[in-house]
Motif scaffolding. Structure first.
Motif, PDB file in Angstrom:
ATOM      1  N   ARG A   1      12.265  -4.662  -0.800  1.00 23.32           N
ATOM      2  CA  ARG A   1      12.157  -6.028  -0.293  1.00 23.32           C
ATOM      3  C   ARG A   1      11.276  -6.866  -1.222  1.00 23.32           C
ATOM      4  N   PRO A   2      11.458  -8.198  -1.212  1.00 25.52           N
ATOM      5  CA  PRO A   2      10.722  -9.068  -2.153  1.00 25.52           C
ATOM      6  C   PRO A   2       9.216  -8.923  -2.082  1.00 25.52           C
ATOM      7  N   ARG A   3       8.648  -8.645  -0.903  1.00 26.95           N
ATOM      8  CA  ARG A   3       7.192  -8.652  -0.777  1.00 26.95           C
ATOM      9  C   ARG A   3       6.498  -7.501  -1.490  1.00 26.95           C
ATOM     10  N   VAL A   4       7.254  -6.501  -1.943  1.00 30.02           N
ATOM     11  CA  VAL A   4       6.611  -5.377  -2.641  1.00 30.02           C
ATOM     12  C   VAL A   4       6.960  -5.325  -4.126  1.00 30.02           C
ATOM     13  N   LEU A   5       7.656  -6.327  -4.626  1.00 31.74           N
ATOM     14  CA  LEU A   5       8.106  -6.279  -6.022  1.00 31.74           C
ATOM     15  C   LEU A   5       6.940  -6.218  -7.003  1.00 31.74           C
ATOM     16  N   ALA A   6       5.809  -6.815  -6.637  1.00 35.06           N
ATOM     17  CA  ALA A   6       4.657  -6.812  -7.548  1.00 35.06           C
ATOM     18  C   ALA A   6       4.184  -5.404  -7.871  1.00 35.06           C
ATOM     19  N   ALA A   7       4.432  -4.464  -6.973  1.00 35.10           N
ATOM     20  CA  ALA A   7       3.996  -3.081  -7.197  1.00 35.10           C
ATOM     21  C   ALA A   7       5.032  -2.262  -7.952  1.00 35.10           C
ATOM     22  N   LEU A   8       6.156  -2.877  -8.295  1.00 35.78           N
ATOM     23  CA  LEU A   8       7.249  -2.142  -8.946  1.00 35.78           C
ATOM     24  C   LEU A   8       7.647  -2.721 -10.294  1.00 35.78           C
ATOM     25  N   GLU A   9       7.584  -4.036 -10.434  1.00 34.07           N
ATOM     26  CA  GLU A   9       8.047  -4.677 -11.663  1.00 34.07           C
ATOM     27  C   GLU A   9       7.226  -4.208 -12.862  1.00 34.07           C
ATOM     28  N   GLY A  10       7.907  -3.757 -13.871  1.00 37.10           N
ATOM     29  CA  GLY A  10       7.240  -3.260 -15.067  1.00 37.10           C
ATOM     30  C   GLY A  10       6.945  -1.776 -15.046  1.00 37.10           C
ATOM     31  N   SER A  11       7.282  -1.095 -13.954  1.00 35.50           N
ATOM     32  CA  SER A  11       7.041   0.342 -13.879  1.00 35.50           C
ATOM     33  C   SER A  11       7.959   1.093 -14.840  1.00 35.50           C
ATOM     34  N   GLU A  12       7.387   2.079 -15.524  1.00 36.62           N
ATOM     35  CA  GLU A  12       8.175   2.907 -16.437  1.00 36.62           C
ATOM     36  C   GLU A  12       8.943   4.000 -15.694  1.00 36.62           C
ATOM     37  N   ASP A  13       8.735   4.102 -14.385  1.00 35.35           N
ATOM     38  CA  ASP A  13       9.372   5.164 -13.618  1.00 35.35           C
ATOM     39  C   ASP A  13      10.668   4.730 -12.953  1.00 35.35           C
ATOM     40  N   LEU A  14      11.167   3.565 -13.302  1.00 36.29           N
ATOM     41  CA  LEU A  14      12.443   3.102 -12.768  1.00 36.29           C
ATOM     42  C   LEU A  14      13.192   2.326 -13.833  1.00 36.29           C
ATOM     43  N   ASP A  15      14.491   2.220 -13.618  1.00 35.00           N
ATOM     44  CA  ASP A  15      15.330   1.492 -14.570  1.00 35.00           C
ATOM     45  C   ASP A  15      15.786   0.146 -14.026  1.00 35.00           C
ATOM     46  N   GLU A  16      15.779   0.023 -12.706  1.00 33.67           N
ATOM     47  CA  GLU A  16      16.335  -1.182 -12.097  1.00 33.67           C
ATOM     48  C   GLU A  16      15.719  -1.371 -10.710  1.00 33.67           C
TER      49      GLU A  16
ATOM     50  N   GLY B   1       0.812  -1.216   0.000  1.00 33.33           N
ATOM     51  CA  GLY B   1       0.000   0.000   0.000  1.00 33.33           C
ATOM     52  C   GLY B   1       0.838   1.254   0.000  1.00 33.33           C
ATOM     53  N   ASP B   2       1.912   1.263   0.803  1.00 35.78           N
ATOM     54  CA  ASP B   2       2.785   2.437   0.855  1.00 35.78           C
ATOM     55  C   ASP B   2       3.541   2.629  -0.457  1.00 35.78           C
ATOM     56  N   VAL B   3       3.928   1.533  -1.097  1.00 37.91           N
ATOM     57  CA  VAL B   3       4.611   1.647  -2.388  1.00 37.91           C
ATOM     58  C   VAL B   3       3.668   2.271  -3.422  1.00 37.91           C
ATOM     59  N   VAL B   4       2.400   1.875  -3.391  1.00 34.42           N
ATOM     60  CA  VAL B   4       1.414   2.473  -4.303  1.00 34.42           C
ATOM     61  C   VAL B   4       1.244   3.959  -3.992  1.00 34.42           C
ATOM     62  N   LEU B   5       1.163   4.303  -2.708  1.00 33.92           N
ATOM     63  CA  LEU B   5       0.988   5.710  -2.328  1.00 33.92           C
ATOM     64  C   LEU B   5       2.201   6.553  -2.688  1.00 33.92           C
ATOM     65  N   ALA B   6       3.367   5.935  -2.759  1.00 36.05           N
ATOM     66  CA  ALA B   6       4.580   6.659  -3.145  1.00 36.05           C
ATOM     67  C   ALA B   6       4.757   6.747  -4.651  1.00 36.05           C
ATOM     68  N   SER B   7       3.888   6.082  -5.419  1.00 31.58           N
ATOM     69  CA  SER B   7       4.082   6.042  -6.873  1.00 31.58           C
ATOM     70  C   SER B   7       4.010   7.413  -7.544  1.00 31.58           C
ATOM     71  N   PRO B   8       3.153   8.354  -7.113  1.00 35.68           N
ATOM     72  CA  PRO B   8       3.220   9.682  -7.735  1.00 35.68           C
ATOM     73  C   PRO B   8       4.546  10.388  -7.478  1.00 35.68           C
ATOM     74  N   ALA B   9       5.119  10.181  -6.292  1.00 36.71           N
ATOM     75  CA  ALA B   9       6.416  10.795  -5.977  1.00 36.71           C
ATOM     76  C   ALA B   9       7.526  10.177  -6.822  1.00 36.71           C
ATOM     77  N   LEU B  10       7.484   8.864  -7.012  1.00 39.68           N
ATOM     78  CA  LEU B  10       8.465   8.215  -7.878  1.00 39.68           C
ATOM     79  C   LEU B  10       8.329   8.726  -9.309  1.00 39.68           C
TER      80      LEU B  10
ATOM     81  N   ASP C   1      -8.911  -0.824   5.421  1.00 38.40           N
ATOM     82  CA  ASP C   1      -7.633  -0.143   5.223  1.00 38.40           C
ATOM     83  C   ASP C   1      -6.560  -1.196   4.971  1.00 38.40           C
ATOM     84  N   SER C   2      -6.147  -1.328   3.725  1.00 36.62           N
ATOM     85  CA  SER C   2      -5.230  -2.402   3.343  1.00 36.62           C
ATOM     86  C   SER C   2      -4.513  -2.051   2.055  1.00 36.62           C
ATOM     87  N   GLY C   3      -3.464  -2.822   1.753  1.00 35.99           N
ATOM     88  CA  GLY C   3      -2.758  -2.640   0.498  1.00 35.99           C
ATOM     89  C   GLY C   3      -3.649  -2.829  -0.715  1.00 35.99           C
ATOM     90  N   PRO C   4      -4.466  -3.899  -0.767  1.00 37.88           N
ATOM     91  CA  PRO C   4      -5.348  -4.077  -1.925  1.00 37.88           C
ATOM     92  C   PRO C   4      -6.298  -2.910  -2.155  1.00 37.88           C
TER      93      PRO C   4
END
Length: 294
Positions: free
Chosen positions: A47-62, A21-30, A271-274
Motif C-alpha cells: 500500500r502507498p503508506r509503506v512505500l518509504a520503507a521499500l523504495e530503493g531496497s536492493e532486496d526487491l526488483d519491483e 514498523g512491520d515492513v521494517v521488521l519483515a526486512s530481514p525475512a525479505l 512503540d511506533s514505526g519510527p
C-alpha cells in the motif's frame, strides 16, 4: 511438501504489511528471500503508506502499488489488480500480511505456491499454510516473519533490520536541521512521542524529563520528530526538557525523519514505526512499551 527448488522460481510475489514498523521488521525475512531465490524477480505488493520503507531496497526488483483507495478500489479495481498480478506468472507467493484478502489475491493471481500464516480463515487459500500457535504469537514480530521465510525455503543468516536511505534523503535532512539552527557537529537526541496506538504513548512530560537527561549525557540538543499532529506534544517536551531543542514535527517525511535518526546519538520513543526505523538505521534506541507485546 518441500519448499520450491530455487531454480524453478522465476517470479516471486511478496505481500508487504500495511504499517511502516512491520515492513521494517519483515526486512530481514525479505533479505533472506532475496538471498535464497537469487535468480527470481521479486515483486512486492504494498500500500502507498509503506512505500518509504521499500523504495530503493536492493532486496526487491519491483514494487506493485496496491492503491486500494484509488485505481484498485472496489470490485473493478481488485479485478484490475488481479490482472496485473496474473501477467507476472508468479511461481511463489510469500504473504507477510496476514489478512484474508492477501491470500485471496495471491490465489487469484495464480501463484503456484502460496506461503502464509493460516489466519483470518484463509488457510484453504494457501498451498503451504503455517499455523499461528500461541508459541508463535509470543515471538518477536521479526522472528515470526523470519519463520515464514524459512518455511518457504529461505532461512536467514543476516538478521539486521533494513531501511533504504540515499544521499538525497540525508541531504534534505541536513538542510532541514540547518534551517532549524542545528550544526552538523551538534550531537542530537531524537524524540518521537507518538505511538501506534494511543494507550501505548508515554506521557510527554516524562519524555521531556528523559530528553533533558539524555541531552546532558551526549552534550547535545533535542530534536522532536513526528507528524504535524504531534506538535502539541513537542511543545511540552521542549518546555520540560529545558534543553536547546527544536521542533521538527510536520517538517520531514518518513525518509528524512529516518535520516535525522541516523544522524542522532540516541532515539527516544514509544512503540511506533519510527522506533523500528531508528533501530534499522543503526541508532541506539530507548523505547517505552505500553500495553501489548513488543
Amino acid at each position: 511438501m518441500l519448499p520450491p527448488d530455487p531454480a524453478s522460481v522465476r517470479a516471486l510475489l511478496v505481500r508487504a504489511n500495511n504499517w511502516i514498523g512491520d515492513v521494517v521488521l519483515a526486512s530481514p525475512a525479505l533479505h533472506a528471500l532475496r538471498a535464497h531465490y537469487a535468480g527470481a524477480r521479486i515483486s512486492v505488493l504494498a500500500r502507498p503508506r509503506v512505500l518509504a520503507a521499500l523504495e530503493g531496497s536492493e532486496d526487491l526488483d519491483e514494487i506493485i502499488v496496491f492503491d486500494d483507495r484509488g485505481r484498485h478500489r472496489g470490485l473493478a479495481g481488485r479485478l484490475l489488480l488481479i490482472a496485473q498480478l496474473r501477467r507476472r506468472r508468479f511461481d511463489l507467493a510469500v504473504l507477510f500480511q496476514k489478512a484474508f484478502e492477501a491470500a485471496a489475491l495471491a490465489a487469484a493471481a495464480g501463484a503456484r505456491r502460496r506461503y502464509g500464516y493460516a489466519t483470518d480463515r484463509r488457510g484453504w487459500l494457501l498451498t503451504d499454510p503455517l499455523a499461528e500457535t500461541d508459541e508463535i504469537r509470543s515471538r518477536h514480530h521479526a522472528q515470526v516473519f523470519l519463520d515464514l521465510a524459512a518455511a518457504a525455503g529461505a532461512p536467514a543468516e543476516d538478521l539486521a533490520l533494513r531501511f533504504p536511505l540515499d544521499a538525497r534523503d540525508r541531504e534534505r535532512a541536513r538542510q532541514e536541521l540547518a534551517r532549524a539552527g542545528i550544526a552538523e557537529t551538534d550531537p542530537l537526541v531524537a524524540v518521537h512521542p507518538g505511538a501506534s496506538k494511543t494507550p501505548r504513548a508515554w506521557h510527554p512530560e516524562r519524555f521531556g524529563q528523559l530528553a533533558r537527561e539524555a541531552a546532558k549525557l551526549v552534550s547535545g540538543r533535542v530534536v522532536v520528530l513526528g507528524s504535524a499532529a504531534d506538535a502539541p506534544l513537542a511543545r511540552i517536551i521542549l518546555d520540560v526538557s529545558g534543553a536547546l531543542g527544536v521542533d521538527l514535527t510536520g517538517r520531514t517525511n518518513v525518509r528524512e525523519m529516518a535520516a535525522v535518526c541516523e544522524r542522532s546519538a540516541l532515539f527516544l520513543g514509544s512503540d511506533s514505526g519510527p522506533m523500528h526505523v531508528a533501530a534499522a538505521v543503526g541508532t541506539p534506541v530507548v523505547a517505552i512499551f505500553g500495553p501489548g507485546r513488543p
